[in-house]
Design a protein around this motif. Structure first.
Motif, PDB file in Angstrom:
ATOM      1  N   UNK A  91      47.557 102.883  27.449  1.00 14.77           N
ATOM      2  CA  UNK A  91      48.978 103.171  27.554  1.00 14.77           C
ATOM      3  C   UNK A  91      49.724 102.868  26.270  1.00 14.77           C
ATOM      4  N   UNK A  92      50.799 103.610  26.071  1.00 15.94           N
ATOM      5  CA  UNK A  92      51.644 103.396  24.904  1.00 15.94           C
ATOM      6  C   UNK A  92      52.638 102.268  25.154  1.00 15.94           C
ATOM      7  N   UNK A  93      53.484 102.045  24.170  1.00 20.27           N
ATOM      8  CA  UNK A  93      54.517 101.016  24.306  1.00 20.27           C
ATOM      9  C   UNK A  93      53.921  99.643  24.533  1.00 20.27           C
ATOM     10  N   UNK A  94      54.248  99.057  25.681  1.00 18.13           N
ATOM     11  CA  UNK A  94      53.745  97.711  25.993  1.00 18.13           C
ATOM     12  C   UNK A  94      52.431  97.752  26.767  1.00 18.13           C
ATOM     13  N   UNK A  95      51.858  98.939  26.954  1.00 22.94           N
ATOM     14  CA  UNK A  95      50.568  99.073  27.626  1.00 22.94           C
ATOM     15  C   UNK A  95      50.699  99.106  29.134  1.00 22.94           C
ATOM     16  N   UNK A  96      49.678  99.685  29.777  1.00 17.95           N
ATOM     17  CA  UNK A  96      49.659  99.770  31.243  1.00 17.95           C
ATOM     18  C   UNK A  96      48.483  99.025  31.858  1.00 17.95           C
ATOM     19  N   UNK A  97      47.428  98.769  31.058  1.00 22.54           N
ATOM     20  CA  UNK A  97      46.239  98.104  31.594  1.00 22.54           C
ATOM     21  C   UNK A  97      45.420  97.552  30.435  1.00 22.54           C
ATOM     22  N   UNK A  98      44.774  96.403  30.664  1.00 19.38           N
ATOM     23  CA  UNK A  98      43.925  95.794  29.642  1.00 19.38           C
ATOM     24  C   UNK A  98      42.595  95.389  30.262  1.00 19.38           C
ATOM     25  N   UNK A  99      41.508  95.601  29.517  1.00 22.62           N
ATOM     26  CA  UNK A  99      40.163  95.233  29.953  1.00 22.62           C
ATOM     27  C   UNK A  99      39.472  94.457  28.834  1.00 22.62           C
ATOM     28  N   UNK A 100      38.414  93.739  29.211  1.00 26.95           N
ATOM     29  CA  UNK A 100      37.586  92.987  28.265  1.00 26.95           C
ATOM     30  C   UNK A 100      36.296  93.765  28.044  1.00 26.95           C
ATOM     31  N   UNK A 101      35.921  93.952  26.785  1.00 27.66           N
ATOM     32  CA  UNK A 101      34.664  94.634  26.479  1.00 27.66           C
ATOM     33  C   UNK A 101      33.488  93.668  26.628  1.00 27.66           C
ATOM     34  N   UNK A 102      32.471  94.088  27.395  1.00 25.52           N
ATOM     35  CA  UNK A 102      31.267  93.271  27.557  1.00 25.52           C
ATOM     36  C   UNK A 102      30.400  93.349  26.303  1.00 25.52           C
ATOM     37  N   UNK A 103      30.392  94.504  25.674  1.00 28.62           N
ATOM     38  CA  UNK A 103      29.705  94.743  24.406  1.00 28.62           C
ATOM     39  C   UNK A 103      30.634  95.638  23.602  1.00 28.62           C
ATOM     40  N   UNK A 104      30.791  95.364  22.334  1.00 28.93           N
ATOM     41  CA  UNK A 104      31.724  96.129  21.526  1.00 28.93           C
ATOM     42  C   UNK A 104      31.153  97.406  20.969  1.00 28.93           C
ATOM     43  N   UNK A 105      32.017  98.185  20.348  1.00 28.02           N
ATOM     44  CA  UNK A 105      31.657  99.462  19.759  1.00 28.02           C
ATOM     45  C   UNK A 105      30.725  99.348  18.568  1.00 28.02           C
ATOM     46  N   UNK A 106      30.588  98.138  18.031  1.00 29.28           N
ATOM     47  CA  UNK A 106      29.625  97.932  16.948  1.00 29.28           C
ATOM     48  C   UNK A 106      28.212  98.175  17.477  1.00 29.28           C
ATOM     49  N   UNK A 107      27.994  97.851  18.742  1.00 33.38           N
ATOM     50  CA  UNK A 107      26.648  97.923  19.332  1.00 33.38           C
ATOM     51  C   UNK A 107      26.469  99.056  20.342  1.00 33.38           C
ATOM     52  N   UNK A 108      27.521  99.547  20.910  1.00 33.10           N
ATOM     53  CA  UNK A 108      27.402 100.467  22.045  1.00 33.10           C
ATOM     54  C   UNK A 108      28.524 101.503  21.989  1.00 33.10           C
ATOM     55  N   UNK A 109      28.185 102.776  22.114  1.00 31.28           N
ATOM     56  CA  UNK A 109      29.180 103.843  22.062  1.00 31.28           C
ATOM     57  C   UNK A 109      30.045 103.879  23.324  1.00 31.28           C
ATOM     58  N   UNK A 110      29.486 103.480  24.470  1.00 27.53           N
ATOM     59  CA  UNK A 110      30.225 103.485  25.732  1.00 27.53           C
ATOM     60  C   UNK A 110      29.960 102.149  26.449  1.00 27.53           C
ATOM     61  N   UNK A 111      30.616 101.096  25.976  1.00 24.65           N
ATOM     62  CA  UNK A 111      30.300  99.759  26.493  1.00 24.65           C
ATOM     63  C   UNK A 111      30.797  99.523  27.916  1.00 24.65           C
ATOM     64  N   UNK A 112      30.167  98.565  28.567  1.00 27.46           N
ATOM     65  CA  UNK A 112      30.662  98.076  29.846  1.00 27.46           C
ATOM     66  C   UNK A 112      31.929  97.271  29.570  1.00 27.46           C
TER      67      UNK A 112
END
Length: 156
Positions: A99-120
């Motif tokens: 979401x733009x502005x102040x955001x609508x939702x936030x999640x924690x990446x289990x594995x980042x984009x450095x290691x995984x193209x579509x992380x959990x």
């Protein structure tokens, strides 16, 4: 002294534990965000940004809202306080805000984009969470919304 990677592993471990104990979690946009002992099995009611804040607190990390865990943070505070990074520089434990502005939702990446193209990711966006799902699956729920990736703890 706790290293950056230990903090990252701690937040992922705490998120994973919360998913396994989802019966204790309820979804509602309430403030203040509860301060609870780590890995409590008492009833916890919070929203997505509260979930991220609790996970950071349990992991002994600085408040991702920049408010010293005063209980009033939300996704917009995280967007204002944390460094924005490109997806390909994310690591486990970093955040994705929809979401733009102040955001609508936030999640924690289990594995980042450095290691995984579509992380959990770990997400607490509705009653029945927290859950794990692929980032691409979460994006389907927020189709067309911009995404911002945040560094939850500085490298070092």
């Amino acid at each position: 002294m706790t290293t950056t990677m230990q903090y990252r592993q701690a937040i992922v471990d705490n998120c994973s534990w919360a998913v396994s104990d989802k019966a204790s979690w309820n979804y509602a946009e309430v403030r203040p965000i509860p301060r609870l002992p780590a890995r409590t099995s008492s009833s916890i009611t919070t929203d997505c940004s509260g979930f991220v804040t609790i996970m950071a607190d349990w992991s002994k990390m600085p408040d991702p809202n920049g408010l010293n865990y005063n209980g009033s943070g939300y996704t917009g505070d995280m967007l204002s306080h944390l460094p924005h990074i490109p997806f390909n520089q994310t690591w486990r434990g970093d955040l994705c805000v929809f979401g733009g502005g102040t955001g609508t939702h936030v999640v924690v990446l289990a594995i980042g984009g450095v290691r995984e193209a579509d992380p959990m990711v770990y997400s607490h966006g509705f009653q029945g969470g927290p859950i794990t799902l692929l980032l691409s699956q979460e994006k389907r729920y927020h189709s067309g919304e911009p995404t911002t990736f945040l560094r939850i703890i500085p490298s070092g």
